[in-house]
Design an enzyme around this catalytic site. Structure first.
Site, PDB file in Angstrom:
ATOM      1  N   HIS A  64       5.176  57.091  65.052  1.00  0.00           N
ATOM      2  CA  HIS A  64       4.358  56.232  64.189  1.00  0.00           C
ATOM      3  C   HIS A  64       5.171  55.024  63.742  1.00  0.00           C
ATOM      4  O   HIS A  64       6.372  55.112  63.492  1.00  0.00           O
ATOM      5  CB  HIS A  64       3.751  56.985  62.999  1.00  0.00           C
ATOM      6  CG  HIS A  64       4.705  57.585  62.021  1.00  0.00           C
ATOM      7  ND1 HIS A  64       5.243  56.882  60.964  1.00  0.00           N
ATOM      8  CD2 HIS A  64       5.199  58.847  61.909  1.00  0.00           C
ATOM      9  CE1 HIS A  64       6.018  57.680  60.241  1.00  0.00           C
ATOM     10  NE2 HIS A  64       6.019  58.884  60.799  1.00  0.00           N
ATOM     11  N   ASP A 178      12.454  57.676  59.898  1.00  0.00           N
ATOM     12  CA  ASP A 178      11.075  58.180  59.798  1.00  0.00           C
ATOM     13  C   ASP A 178      10.146  56.961  59.754  1.00  0.00           C
ATOM     14  O   ASP A 178       9.915  56.414  58.691  1.00  0.00           O
ATOM     15  CB  ASP A 178      10.922  59.034  58.543  1.00  0.00           C
ATOM     16  CG  ASP A 178       9.569  59.710  58.431  1.00  0.00           C
ATOM     17  OD1 ASP A 178       8.767  59.612  59.381  1.00  0.00           O
ATOM     18  OD2 ASP A 178       9.311  60.317  57.384  1.00  0.00           O
ATOM     19  N   GLU A 210       0.637  56.611  59.359  1.00  0.00           N
ATOM     20  CA  GLU A 210       0.880  58.048  59.317  1.00  0.00           C
ATOM     21  C   GLU A 210       1.248  58.510  57.919  1.00  0.00           C
ATOM     22  O   GLU A 210       0.803  59.568  57.462  1.00  0.00           O
ATOM     23  CB  GLU A 210       2.002  58.399  60.306  1.00  0.00           C
ATOM     24  CG  GLU A 210       2.189  59.902  60.533  1.00  0.00           C
ATOM     25  CD  GLU A 210       3.234  60.543  59.620  1.00  0.00           C
ATOM     26  OE1 GLU A 210       3.434  61.763  59.718  1.00  0.00           O
ATOM     27  OE2 GLU A 210       3.845  59.820  58.800  1.00  0.00           O
ATOM     28  N   GLU A 211       2.045  57.703  57.226  1.00  0.00           N
ATOM     29  CA  GLU A 211       2.593  58.116  55.935  1.00  0.00           C
ATOM     30  C   GLU A 211       1.542  58.191  54.835  1.00  0.00           C
ATOM     31  O   GLU A 211       1.817  58.719  53.756  1.00  0.00           O
ATOM     32  CB  GLU A 211       3.716  57.169  55.510  1.00  0.00           C
ATOM     33  CG  GLU A 211       4.927  57.161  56.426  1.00  0.00           C
ATOM     34  CD  GLU A 211       5.732  58.444  56.371  1.00  0.00           C
ATOM     35  OE1 GLU A 211       5.345  59.365  55.633  1.00  0.00           O
ATOM     36  OE2 GLU A 211       6.754  58.526  57.073  1.00  0.00           O
ATOM     37  N   ASP A 233       8.566  62.716  66.017  1.00  0.00           N
ATOM     38  CA  ASP A 233       8.799  62.332  64.627  1.00  0.00           C
ATOM     39  C   ASP A 233      10.205  62.774  64.232  1.00  0.00           C
ATOM     40  O   ASP A 233      11.042  63.046  65.096  1.00  0.00           O
ATOM     41  CB  ASP A 233       7.734  62.999  63.738  1.00  0.00           C
ATOM     42  CG  ASP A 233       7.405  62.196  62.487  1.00  0.00           C
ATOM     43  OD1 ASP A 233       8.344  61.726  61.816  1.00  0.00           O
ATOM     44  OD2 ASP A 233       6.214  62.056  62.167  1.00  0.00           O
ATOM     45  N   HIS A 321      12.633  59.475  53.556  1.00  0.00           N
ATOM     46  CA  HIS A 321      11.832  59.008  52.420  1.00  0.00           C
ATOM     47  C   HIS A 321      12.749  58.548  51.284  1.00  0.00           C
ATOM     48  O   HIS A 321      12.524  58.870  50.120  1.00  0.00           O
ATOM     49  CB  HIS A 321      10.836  60.066  51.965  1.00  0.00           C
ATOM     50  CG  HIS A 321       9.682  60.221  52.904  1.00  0.00           C
ATOM     51  ND1 HIS A 321       8.390  60.388  52.465  1.00  0.00           N
ATOM     52  CD2 HIS A 321       9.616  60.210  54.248  1.00  0.00           C
ATOM     53  CE1 HIS A 321       7.580  60.493  53.510  1.00  0.00           C
ATOM     54  NE2 HIS A 321       8.319  60.384  54.606  1.00  0.00           N
TER      55      HIS A 321
END
Length: 358
Positions: A64, A178, A210-211, A233, A321
């Site tokens: 993504h 990510d 996606e997030e 991923d 994240h």
């Protein structure tokens, strides 16, 4: 290490692309995909894939494009910027960090403000500050000056952390592995398979948003209508102090992660077993993940149309994240190697067997 691969990683990770604002990384991926594929297909949200091969069965492989970030929600009269999260954040990793506000006039550097420890009350020290209490300081004296810099409500904000190769040259730093790791894997698989005789047609690329709910995965899967799908991923590495437990560690350098469970999907059993058997036959190291929280694009891929056998193949990453994350070069390359072998083996009869048609 291969300098061309390092240059590709840097190109993918140094550009911004928070959910709903993936334009910059979209353009990078489009250019890169165009070097491997004569045809690019997109959905109407911004997901994109290149096409390799002309087999009967269709295989979808996608990372993504988006990374976690923020969006400006308010400009105070004193010129500070209030914001909301795009994706999952934890307040502990946010304060006093640099950010980049992407305005129509250009990019602005800011910092997420914080109190000095000297003035913190005892009860404040015990709490994680909520995001709605935070603000971004761009050095403006008031709202009018902030607006003169180009800031508007709705502008996206990205974290700041340039790509870097660490002293152990196989450990790679970036803010957004990510999921630029998944983008890298999808591109490298295309590169390896370009010009080869595939028993299927591979659609490889990346989704958007996606997030914030796996949104591009849903639209892309309906657009391509694949027979088999792979989401690529990152997984949460548990090889640092305070992490891990009885179920074992997910460690950098020990191989790609095969997802056996997450909040959005139980992988298709026949496809799962086929991937594991291929890894064993080709002596490719791998790790297993059963995750009670978190989801991937596979959660939407496998529900498209009448259902799509789907597997998640990830690489372990530390500190995702946040403003920083680490991955291991060998994990990326072994994920590429595994997917190349798996996809090259998905002929019509194998796909039909996996889907229960034979």
């Amino acid at each position: 290490m291969d300098q061309k691969k390092i240059e590709l990683m840097k190109e993918l990770t140094d550009v911004e692309g928070v959910p709903g604002f993936e334009d910059r990384i979209y353009n990078v991926m489009k250019t890169r995909i165009s070097s491997f594929s004569e045809k690019i297909e997109t959905d109407n949200l911004g997901s994109l894939v290149g096409k390799v091969g002309n087999g009967q069965k269709k295989v979808l492989l996608a990372g993504h494009l988006d990374e976690v970030g923020f969006i400006i929600s308010h400009i105070t009269k004193d010129g500070f910027l209030k914001f909301r999260a795009l994706g999952g954040w934890w307040g502990h990793v946010m304060l006093s960090q640099r950010v980049k506000v992407l305005t129509k006039k250009g990019d602005l550097t800011g910092v997420i403000g914080s109190k000095a420890p000297h003035v913190l009350k005892p009860e404040e020290r015990k709490k994680v500050l909520e995001i709605d209490k935070m603000f971004i300081d761009i050095g403006a004296g008031n709202r009018e000056e902030a607006e003169s810099f180009g800031v508007q409500v709705g502008d996206p904000v990205a974290a700041v952390c340039p790509f870097e190769v660490l002293p152990n040259e196989k450990i790679l730093l970036a803010r957004n592995w990510d999921n630029r790791a998944g983008c890298y894997v999808a591109l490298r698989v295309m590169e390896e398979l370009k010009g080869k005789s595939l028993p299927n047609t591979l659609y490889s690329g990346a989704t958007v948003q996606e997030e914030v709910g796996l949104r591009g995965a849903e639209t892309l899967a309906h657009t391509i209508n694949p027979d088999i799908a792979f989401a690529t991923d990152v997984g949460v590495a548990t090889d640092t102090p305070g992490m891990g437990g009885e179920e074992g560690k997910l460690s950098l350098g020990d191989g790609p992660i095969l997802g056996f469970l997450d909040r959005s999907m139980v992988p298709h059993r026949k496809l799962r077993d086929f991937v594991v058997e291929t890894a064993k036959a080709k002596n490719i190291p791998y790790q297993l993940e059963l995750m009670s929280g978190g989801a991937t694009d596979g959660g939407k891929f496998h529900l498209a149309h009448q259902g799509v056998p789907t597997m998640v193949i990830s690489v372990p990453s530390r500190y995702i994240h946040s403003h920083v994350s680490l991955v291991h070069f060998d994990d990326l390359e072994n994920a590429v190697k595994l997917l190349v072998h798996v996809i090259s083996s998905l002929d019509t009869s194998t796909v039909d067997h996996i889907k229960g048609l034979s």
